[in-house]
Design a protein around this motif. Sequence first.
Motif, mmCIF file in Angstrom:
data_model
loop_
_atom_site.group_PDB
_atom_site.id
_atom_site.type_symbol
_atom_site.label_atom_id
_atom_site.label_comp_id
_atom_site.label_asym_id
_atom_site.label_seq_id
_atom_site.Cartn_x
_atom_site.Cartn_y
_atom_site.Cartn_z
ATOM 1 N N ASN A 156 -6.464 0.084 -14.546
ATOM 2 C CA ASN A 156 -5.027 -0.139 -14.669
ATOM 3 C C ASN A 156 -4.520 0.732 -15.795
ATOM 4 O O ASN A 156 -4.479 0.320 -16.952
ATOM 5 C CB ASN A 156 -4.746 -1.616 -14.956
ATOM 6 N N PRO A 188 -1.855 -3.518 -10.314
ATOM 7 C CA PRO A 188 -2.656 -2.897 -9.254
ATOM 8 C C PRO A 188 -3.876 -3.738 -8.886
ATOM 9 O O PRO A 188 -4.463 -4.406 -9.748
ATOM 10 C CB PRO A 188 -3.073 -1.559 -9.871
ATOM 11 N N HIS A 189 -4.237 -3.704 -7.620
ATOM 12 C CA HIS A 189 -5.446 -4.396 -7.152
ATOM 13 C C HIS A 189 -6.620 -3.433 -7.362
ATOM 14 O O HIS A 189 -7.110 -2.791 -6.429
ATOM 15 C CB HIS A 189 -5.292 -4.767 -5.680
ATOM 16 N N SER A 190 -7.047 -3.331 -8.612
ATOM 17 C CA SER A 190 -8.030 -2.318 -8.977
ATOM 18 C C SER A 190 -8.658 -2.695 -10.308
ATOM 19 O O SER A 190 -8.078 -3.455 -11.103
ATOM 20 C CB SER A 190 -7.355 -0.942 -9.095
ATOM 21 N N GLU A 225 0.849 -1.180 0.000
ATOM 22 C CA GLU A 225 0.000 0.000 0.000
ATOM 23 C C GLU A 225 0.890 1.237 0.000
ATOM 24 O O GLU A 225 1.954 1.238 0.615
ATOM 25 C CB GLU A 225 -0.913 0.028 1.239
ATOM 26 N N TYR A 268 -3.242 3.576 -2.744
ATOM 27 C CA TYR A 268 -3.270 2.553 -3.790
ATOM 28 C C TYR A 268 -2.736 1.244 -3.233
ATOM 29 O O TYR A 268 -1.939 1.228 -2.290
ATOM 30 C CB TYR A 268 -2.406 2.973 -4.978
ATOM 31 N N ARG A 269 -3.177 0.141 -3.857
ATOM 32 C CA ARG A 269 -2.659 -1.188 -3.533
ATOM 33 C C ARG A 269 -2.198 -1.832 -4.842
ATOM 34 O O ARG A 269 -2.950 -1.899 -5.805
ATOM 35 C CB ARG A 269 -3.705 -2.053 -2.844
#
Length: 276
Positions: free
Chosen positions: A205, A200-202, A148, A161-162
């Motif tokens: 991207n 990214p864990h999202s 993070e 962000y992660r």
Amino acid sequence: MKIAVAPNLVKRQAQACTDEALAILRSCGCQAVLADGLYGGPPAREAVEAVAACDLLLAIGGDGTIICAAKIAARLDKPVLGINAGKLGFTAGVEPGQLRLLSRLARRDWREERRMTLSVTVNSGDSRKNFLALNDAVVSAELAKIIEYKMAIGTNPGYTYRADGFMIATPTGSTAYSLSAGGPVVEPVLDCMIYTPICPHSLFNRSVVFAPETQLTVEVPRNRGRVFLTVDGEAPLELREGDRLSFFKGERWARFIKLTDNNFYDILNQKLLESQ
């Protein structure tokens, strides 16, 4: 014309390129000085002094070698010419089969391409470390760990962000790790910073291209694993909880000598096809 020649003799073709380059330069009346000790760690003082006393620096090796030499030359405000003795050679101005072009150096018959550098500062407690990047600065975690981080753009409060990490690249670095991570190709003569998250864990991207006047500030919160900063592929620096990183346009310019009229996009296509 006094030219510092700095080969990375670990590269297989470097010795042959060096011998031929020295012969061509000396036959044209140039004074060629070998600068040993620029690579593989902190540059030797004698080698840096040799470069400082010359008109330009000739770096013989791969992209990593040329990037290292270009940063040393930038600090001394000297132009640099790279001879490709590695694999891709995106930053090289001359290929092994083009060494005859070195005779133009004696006449100062070249054009110069100025490229932006990236300054990186790490504030950790009472200490401060400064770095200069020509390709990129990468913040990453241990293998298979998500980190993070909180990033602020200019004066905004920042967002969390992660991801597996992120990188800030220069236009020169847009064809390196940034390209592999899905970042855009940017002409190296432009001035900008390219932010690209790594896995990214999202649901989103995307890379973001920032104006050169922008300052990006990243805070490192507590993470389950270790977090590292790597600048231009050099030895990583382990980051601690509470460290604050700043990324902004460098004060120095990398001055690349161009002896050919090759178009950047033609070079890009050629190099990428050769690597397949």
